[in-house]
Design a protein around this motif. Structure first.
Motif, short mmCIF file in Angstrom:
data_model
loop_
_atom_site.label_atom_id
_atom_site.label_comp_id
_atom_site.label_asym_id
_atom_site.label_seq_id
_atom_site.Cartn_x
_atom_site.Cartn_y
_atom_site.Cartn_z
N TYR A 333 0.84 -1.19 0.00
CA TYR A 333 0.00 0.00 0.00
C TYR A 333 0.88 1.25 0.00
O TYR A 333 1.86 1.34 0.73
CB TYR A 333 -0.91 0.01 1.23
CG TYR A 333 -1.68 1.31 1.39
CD1 TYR A 333 -2.81 1.56 0.60
CD2 TYR A 333 -1.28 2.28 2.30
CE1 TYR A 333 -3.51 2.75 0.73
CE2 TYR A 333 -1.98 3.47 2.44
CZ TYR A 333 -3.09 3.70 1.65
OH TYR A 333 -3.77 4.89 1.77
N MET A 334 0.51 2.22 -0.82
CA MET A 334 1.29 3.45 -0.93
C MET A 334 0.36 4.65 -0.70
O MET A 334 -0.55 4.89 -1.52
CB MET A 334 1.91 3.56 -2.33
CG MET A 334 2.95 4.65 -2.47
SD MET A 334 3.43 4.89 -4.19
CE MET A 334 2.03 5.86 -4.76
N PRO A 335 0.52 5.38 0.40
CA PRO A 335 -0.35 6.52 0.66
C PRO A 335 -0.33 7.51 -0.50
O PRO A 335 0.71 7.74 -1.12
CB PRO A 335 0.23 7.13 1.93
CG PRO A 335 1.00 6.02 2.58
CD PRO A 335 1.53 5.20 1.45
N SER A 336 -1.49 8.10 -0.79
CA SER A 336 -1.57 9.10 -1.86
C SER A 336 -0.88 10.37 -1.43
O SER A 336 -0.61 10.60 -0.24
CB SER A 336 -3.03 9.40 -2.21
OG SER A 336 -3.67 10.02 -1.09
N LEU A 337 -0.61 11.25 -2.39
CA LEU A 337 0.04 12.52 -2.08
C LEU A 337 -0.83 13.35 -1.14
O LEU A 337 -0.32 14.03 -0.25
CB LEU A 337 0.32 13.30 -3.38
CG LEU A 337 1.32 12.65 -4.35
CD1 LEU A 337 1.48 13.52 -5.59
CD2 LEU A 337 2.66 12.43 -3.67
N ASN A 338 -2.14 13.32 -1.33
CA ASN A 338 -3.04 14.07 -0.46
C ASN A 338 -2.91 13.57 0.97
O ASN A 338 -2.88 14.35 1.93
CB ASN A 338 -4.48 13.92 -0.93
CG ASN A 338 -4.75 14.76 -2.18
OD1 ASN A 338 -3.98 15.65 -2.51
ND2 ASN A 338 -5.86 14.46 -2.86
N ALA A 339 -2.86 12.24 1.16
CA ALA A 339 -2.74 11.67 2.50
C ALA A 339 -1.40 12.05 3.12
O ALA A 339 -1.33 12.36 4.31
CB ALA A 339 -2.89 10.16 2.44
N GLN A 340 -0.34 12.05 2.32
CA GLN A 340 0.99 12.40 2.83
C GLN A 340 1.03 13.86 3.26
O GLN A 340 1.56 14.20 4.31
CB GLN A 340 2.04 12.14 1.75
CG GLN A 340 2.23 10.66 1.44
CD GLN A 340 3.12 10.45 0.24
OE1 GLN A 340 3.54 11.40 -0.44
NE2 GLN A 340 3.43 9.19 -0.05
N GLU A 341 0.41 14.74 2.48
CA GLU A 341 0.38 16.16 2.82
C GLU A 341 -0.42 16.37 4.09
O GLU A 341 -0.07 17.17 4.96
CB GLU A 341 -0.23 16.97 1.66
CG GLU A 341 0.66 17.03 0.43
CD GLU A 341 -0.05 17.62 -0.77
OE1 GLU A 341 -1.22 18.01 -0.60
OE2 GLU A 341 0.56 17.68 -1.85
N HIS A 342 -1.54 15.63 4.22
CA HIS A 342 -2.38 15.76 5.41
C HIS A 342 -1.63 15.32 6.65
O HIS A 342 -1.70 15.95 7.71
CB HIS A 342 -3.65 14.94 5.23
CG HIS A 342 -4.60 15.02 6.40
ND1 HIS A 342 -5.34 16.15 6.67
CD2 HIS A 342 -4.88 14.13 7.37
CE1 HIS A 342 -6.06 15.95 7.77
NE2 HIS A 342 -5.81 14.72 8.21
N THR A 343 -0.86 14.21 6.51
CA THR A 343 -0.09 13.70 7.64
C THR A 343 0.99 14.68 8.04
O THR A 343 1.27 14.93 9.21
CB THR A 343 0.55 12.35 7.27
OG1 THR A 343 -0.49 11.44 6.92
CG2 THR A 343 1.34 11.78 8.44
N ALA A 344 1.67 15.29 7.02
CA ALA A 344 2.73 16.25 7.30
C ALA A 344 2.18 17.49 7.98
O ALA A 344 2.80 18.06 8.86
CB ALA A 344 3.43 16.63 5.99
#
Length: 344
Positions: A333-344
């Motif tokens: 599983y690879m988090p989407s860019l949106n999910a990565q930005e939200h996490t950051a």
């Protein structure tokens, strides 16, 4: 304090390794489901916790106490089996009272606790009824009550609803979960039914070939499965190779997965969606709509529609970005860019 903790639990049966270095923590009052296909080791793990299957190595602790070397009757756990395991020569009251009798509980107290348990199980007044006169759902309630009546710190359930009709099973899921919550009882249940696990559990332990693949709350497991194989087990029945026109937030993914019910062929075009143009090959009525088979780029994908679509027609299949599950080249599983930005 953890109600139950497993450390490096390994089980060998003859030359075959059944469980490989299992590490797991179960918090007090929680409901944990062991989920996986047949042969993955989930029932062996439950039996190891109960003491019916010896460990080759590792440790099992209930609270601060190791129970690894204790026999089942000394572990103070209670187990409900798939087969009910009620004694047909005893009536309902005697079946419920038997564990109390073994523990030396006086008769008057046994009678009171049986009556209280039957009320809790919505079977008040059934004390003198033969268990052979009970329905499957009622027998399962009695089997559950016999486990609960000793007030165990840990309840273990081995696919307790699998022998019941679908409608009774759905009803008992809610009853069992409500009872578990009201008692604050730490519970571990084995099931191969994904819907059952998603509806009942606080956390799901997904197993495969003797290993734990993922431990997560139901929503996280469903939306972010650890890998492509886990996703397919959890109902992701369509996969496509990622292409440049797919949503930019999924950039870098190799494969996109989605469930048929999330894909449509009869909706207005959307900007943030996976889009594939293809020809209808089949249309099957499903009760609440239609399942449509679409061949696109030499691949058959499945979607839903409110009304029938004739075979041979060209349609546009769409899946919203939020329903797409991205996987990298390693099928993880690879988090989407949106999910990565939200996490950051």
């Amino acid at each position: 304090m953890n109600a139950l903790s497993l450390s490096e639990v390994t089980v060998d049966l003859g030359p075959r390794r059944i469980l490989e270095r299992i590490n797991l923590v179960v918090t007090p009052g929680s409901f944990t489901c062991l989920l996986g296909p047949s042969g993955c080791g989930k029932t062996t793990l439950l039996r190891a916790i109960a003491g019916f299957t010896p460990l080759s190595s590792g440790d099992i602790r209930l609270g601060e106490r190791s129970i690894t070397e204790l026999p089942p009757e000394k572990r103070h756990t209670a187990m409900v089996f798939q087969s009910y395991a009620l004694w047909p020569h005893m009536n309902v009251g005697d079946n419920l009272a038997y564990p109390l009798k073994l523990r030396g509980i006086p008769k008057d107290e046994r009678t009171q606790r049986v009556a209280t348990m039957l009320e809790r199980l919505a079977l008040g007044g059934f004390e003198h009824r033969s268990v052979t006169q009970l329905s499957g759902g009622q027998r399962q309630r009695i089997a559950l009550g016999r486990a609960l009546i000793i007030d165990p710190p840990l309840l273990l359930l081995d696919e307790p609803l699998s022998n019941l009709d679908a409608s009774i099973r759905r009803s008992l899921r809610g009853e069992l979960r409500q009872l578990q919550k009201s008692l604050g009882l730490t519970t571990v249940m084995v099931t191969h039914d994904q819907e059952e696990a998603l509806q009942m559990a606080d956390q799901i332990v997904l197993m495969r070939e003797g290993h734990i693949v993922q431990v997560a709350p139901p929503a996280s497991l469903y939306q972010q499965p650890a890998d492509l194989e886990a996703a397919r087990f959890l109902g992701v029945d369509n996969t496509v190779a990622c292409s440049p026109q797919d949503p930019s937030a999924l950039a870098g993914a190799k494969t996109l997965g989605f469930r048929t019910r999330e894909a449509r062929v009869d909706v207005a075009p959307s900007v943030n969606a996976l889009v594939r143009r293809g020809q209808v090959t089949e249309c099957v009525y499903t009760g609440d709509g239609y399942q449509i088979g679409v061949t696109a780029n030499d691949q058959t994908l499945f979607a839903t529609a409110r009304t029938p679509v004739e075979a041979g027609r060209f349609v546009t299949l769409q899946v919203p970005e939020s329903a797409l599950i991205p996987f990298g080249p390693d099928h993880r599983y690879m988090p989407s860019l949106n999910a990565q930005e939200h996490t950051a």
